[in-house]
Design an enzyme around this catalytic site. Structure first.
Site, PDB file in Angstrom:
ATOM      1  N   ARG A   1      34.198  51.230  32.089  1.00 53.50           N
ATOM      2  CA  ARG A   1      32.819  51.616  31.758  1.00 53.50           C
ATOM      3  C   ARG A   1      32.612  51.684  30.252  1.00 53.50           C
ATOM      4  O   ARG A   1      31.497  51.511  29.758  1.00 53.50           O
ATOM      5  CB  ARG A   1      32.498  52.953  32.425  1.00 53.50           C
ATOM      6  CG  ARG A   1      33.318  54.127  31.965  1.00 53.50           C
ATOM      7  CD  ARG A   1      33.355  55.279  32.952  1.00 53.50           C
ATOM      8  NE  ARG A   1      34.142  54.947  34.127  1.00 53.50           N
ATOM      9  CZ  ARG A   1      34.297  55.753  35.182  1.00 53.50           C
ATOM     10  NH1 ARG A   1      33.681  56.924  35.210  1.00 53.50           N
ATOM     11  NH2 ARG A   1      35.052  55.396  36.194  1.00 53.50           N
TER      12      ARG A   1
ATOM     13  N   GLU B   1      38.526  53.067  31.380  1.00 56.26           N
ATOM     14  CA  GLU B   1      38.143  52.252  30.227  1.00 56.26           C
ATOM     15  C   GLU B   1      37.099  51.186  30.548  1.00 56.26           C
ATOM     16  O   GLU B   1      36.411  50.706  29.646  1.00 56.26           O
ATOM     17  CB  GLU B   1      39.388  51.586  29.622  1.00 56.26           C
ATOM     18  CG  GLU B   1      39.872  50.324  30.324  1.00 56.26           C
ATOM     19  CD  GLU B   1      40.307  50.545  31.766  1.00 56.26           C
ATOM     20  OE1 GLU B   1      40.080  49.648  32.584  1.00 56.26           O
ATOM     21  OE2 GLU B   1      40.851  51.621  32.084  1.00 56.26           O
TER      22      GLU B   1
ATOM     23  N   LYS C   1      49.116  54.989  33.405  1.00 58.05           N
ATOM     24  CA  LYS C   1      49.197  54.851  34.855  1.00 58.05           C
ATOM     25  C   LYS C   1      50.639  55.032  35.308  1.00 58.05           C
ATOM     26  O   LYS C   1      51.591  54.784  34.552  1.00 58.05           O
ATOM     27  CB  LYS C   1      48.735  53.451  35.283  1.00 58.05           C
ATOM     28  CG  LYS C   1      47.270  53.154  35.084  1.00 58.05           C
ATOM     29  CD  LYS C   1      46.962  51.720  35.517  1.00 58.05           C
ATOM     30  CE  LYS C   1      45.494  51.380  35.329  1.00 58.05           C
ATOM     31  NZ  LYS C   1      44.632  52.095  36.285  1.00 58.05           N
TER      32      LYS C   1
ATOM     33  N   ASP D   1      42.649  43.321  36.163  1.00 58.46           N
ATOM     34  CA  ASP D   1      41.545  44.213  35.791  1.00 58.46           C
ATOM     35  C   ASP D   1      40.451  43.492  35.012  1.00 58.46           C
ATOM     36  O   ASP D   1      39.474  44.104  34.597  1.00 58.46           O
ATOM     37  CB  ASP D   1      42.085  45.397  34.985  1.00 58.46           C
ATOM     38  CG  ASP D   1      41.288  46.672  35.228  1.00 58.46           C
ATOM     39  OD1 ASP D   1      40.536  46.730  36.219  1.00 58.46           O
ATOM     40  OD2 ASP D   1      41.411  47.611  34.424  1.00 58.46           O
TER      41      ASP D   1
END
Length: 516
Positions: free
Chosen positions: A367, A365, A293, A304
């Site tokens: 999913r 990541e 990122k 997250d």
């Protein structure tokens, strides 16, 4: 010699830091209705010519000072407005919270309480009294619930101020004719939810160097300790390898902090009845992995794991208030880091279900960890409803901002139930489509599917990918909460700036309305 002295000192300082209380908060109390002679008070004010009986009583006791102040400030009692008045009559401070002219619903009452709670968190007053003349125990309980949510703050890593008065400590008293009945209603039904929200907010707020997969597990064990009807299962790396959970393992393999799959089961319903399953994305820090990122805003990626915190918190609320249901929370926990061992774009991963997917970006990541978690909970528990919660995509933020979480479902009835629960709880969702074309977007030339695809409909494609691991006939919904997990500013009275724990109240309300 110097190092041997420094290391114990550093360790002691760190232990003192992490053992500090997560927040300072007021004790919530209930007392008989009466207008105090002095101090700091708060009250709800209706819009229109009649602001309410409490307003009139206080105004009369202060020779009309309250009405004059309101007129001077042009305060009309409209919804979501406040007037903070210092030094009115014999009071140190009077907070007026507008409720409009419509029905006084639980949501309205919770927002009143939230506004008072936020004020109470900033106030040095030792005692703050919220006056409510209504006789309904539920109404006062909702005021207290909102106040508890609104006063949340996280002070674990702050030094105590030395040049300012201490704030946010003392008593917050709900003065109501409902008295003991209101107190009992709050403690039995709403305080457990407030505590669960606090637990989830604390998890989301903790930095990534403190909260990682194993630490999440230990915090959860501590939170559920002594709660009846609860069992906890944890899968470590060897257990996941034996089951072939390539999705979650591929995300975690780049980190020195190993992944974990955490399941918290609560049995409060009919014995043998299939549970409700709540599955949460638990990326305790997300660098994006090899698909790194940008630096701007990466600090926020400690949030997250907001989905995992929400589902675990929701089951904590159900268990603590003895809800008559069976439910299981699944937290798919991993840290997504770049290293020589990290997964790469283009890798093909075999999941526990036997299906394979091709990685297009290691920054998608969430999913990847969810599909193994979904497979496992379906095989182990045969749940009657499956709801996954994830800070999944930036695309949903583009579509819905920070007003709604994205809702995806193949079950119209479930989608309607979650929408209604969102309205009732204050955690709103907006249904988005699962178009058949998304299947074409994730076709892969070398694997069963690609795990993302196309430039448009990113949130829908992510939801579709996850849904392909949910068995046909299972009532399933996906909640993309990427825009709702963290608020920089206070958007709602019951949600101070920072971690929101979005999903705890929504899922608790869904269970209350549909399954109790």
């Amino acid at each position: 010699m110097l190092q041997t002295l420094i290391r114990p000192l550093m360790l002691a300082a760190f232990l003192a830091l992490v053992s500090a209380p997560a927040d300072a908060r007021r004790e919530l109390r209930f007392d008989a209705y009466a207008v105090p002679a002095s101090g700091t008070i708060a009250l709800a004010v209706a819009e229109g010519d009649d602001p309410g009986a409490v307003f009139a009583e206080i105004d009369a006791a202060n020779a009309g000072a309250l009405r004059r102040a309101v007129a001077a400030a042009a305060f009309q009692g409209k919804p979501n407005t406040q007037l903070d008045l210092p030094g009115i009559g014999r009071y140190d401070r009077v907070l007026l919270v507008g409720i409009g002219s419509g029905p006084v619903t639980p949501r309205v009452l919770e927002d009143v309480g939230g506004a008072v709670g936020q004020m109470a968190a900033r106030s040095p007053a030792e005692r703050i009294e919220l006056l409510w003349a209504g006789t309904e125990p539920d109404a006062a309980a909702h005021l207290a619930f909102g106040a508890d949510l609104g006063q949340y703050r996280f002070d674990t890593y702050r030094m105590p101020p030395t040049d300012m008065p201490v704030t946010g400590q003392g008593d917050l008293v709900i003065r109501t004719p409902a008295g003991a009945a209101a107190a009992e209603r709050y403690r039995a039904q709403w305080q457990p939810v407030a505590e669960a929200v606090r637990f989830a907010r604390d998890l989301v707020t903790e930095p990534g160097n403190v909260l990682y997969p194993e630490a999440f597990v230990e915090r959860t064990r501590a939170a559920f300790r002594g709660v009846p009807g609860v069992s906890i299962e944890v899968l470590d790396v060897p257990a996941m390898q034996e089951l072939g959970m390539g999705g979650i393992l591929s995300v975690g393999q780049g980190s020195a902090r190993p992944p974990r799959l955490l399941l918290v089961r609560y049995d409060g319903g009919t014995r043998g009845e299939p549970p409700l399953a709540f599955v949460g994305k638990g990326i305790t820090f997300d660098t994006g992995g090899v698909s790194l990122k940008p630096n701007d805003g990466m600090w926020r990626m400690k949030t997250d794991m907001g989905g995992a915190a929400a589902v675990t918190g929701a089951v904590l609320a159900l268990a603590a208030r003895r809800a008559p249901v069976n439910a299981v929370a699944v937290a798919a926990l991993a840290e997504n880091m770049p290293s020589g061992m990290a997964a790469r774009p283009g890798d093909v991963v075999r999941t526990a279900a036997g299906r394979t997917f091709e990685i297009t970006s290691t920054d998608a990541e969430g999913r990847m960890v969810l599909v193994d978690a979904l497979w496992y909970v379906q095989r182990q528990y045969r749940p009657r409803v499956v709801i996954d919660v994830a800070t999944l995509t930036g695309a949903v933020v583009t579509a819905l901002g920070d007003d709604y979480a994205g809702l995806f479902s193949r079950d119209d009835a479930l989608a309607a139930q979650l929408t209604a629960a969102g309205e009732a709880s204050g955690e709103a969702v907006w249904r988005l489509p699962l178009h058949p074309s998304y299947a074409r977007d994730i076709q892969s030339p070398i694997a069963d599917v690609r795990h993302s695809g196309g430039r448009g409909a990113g949130a829908g494609i992510g939801a579709h990918f996850i849904g392909t691991w949910v068995d046909e006939g299972v009532s399933w919904a996906h909640l993309d909460i990427a825009g709702m997990a963290w608020f920089e500013d206070s958007i709602q009275p019951t949600v101070p700036p920072g971690a929101t724990a979005f999903g705890v109240r929504l899922l608790d309300r869904f269970v209350r309305d549909v399954h109790e």
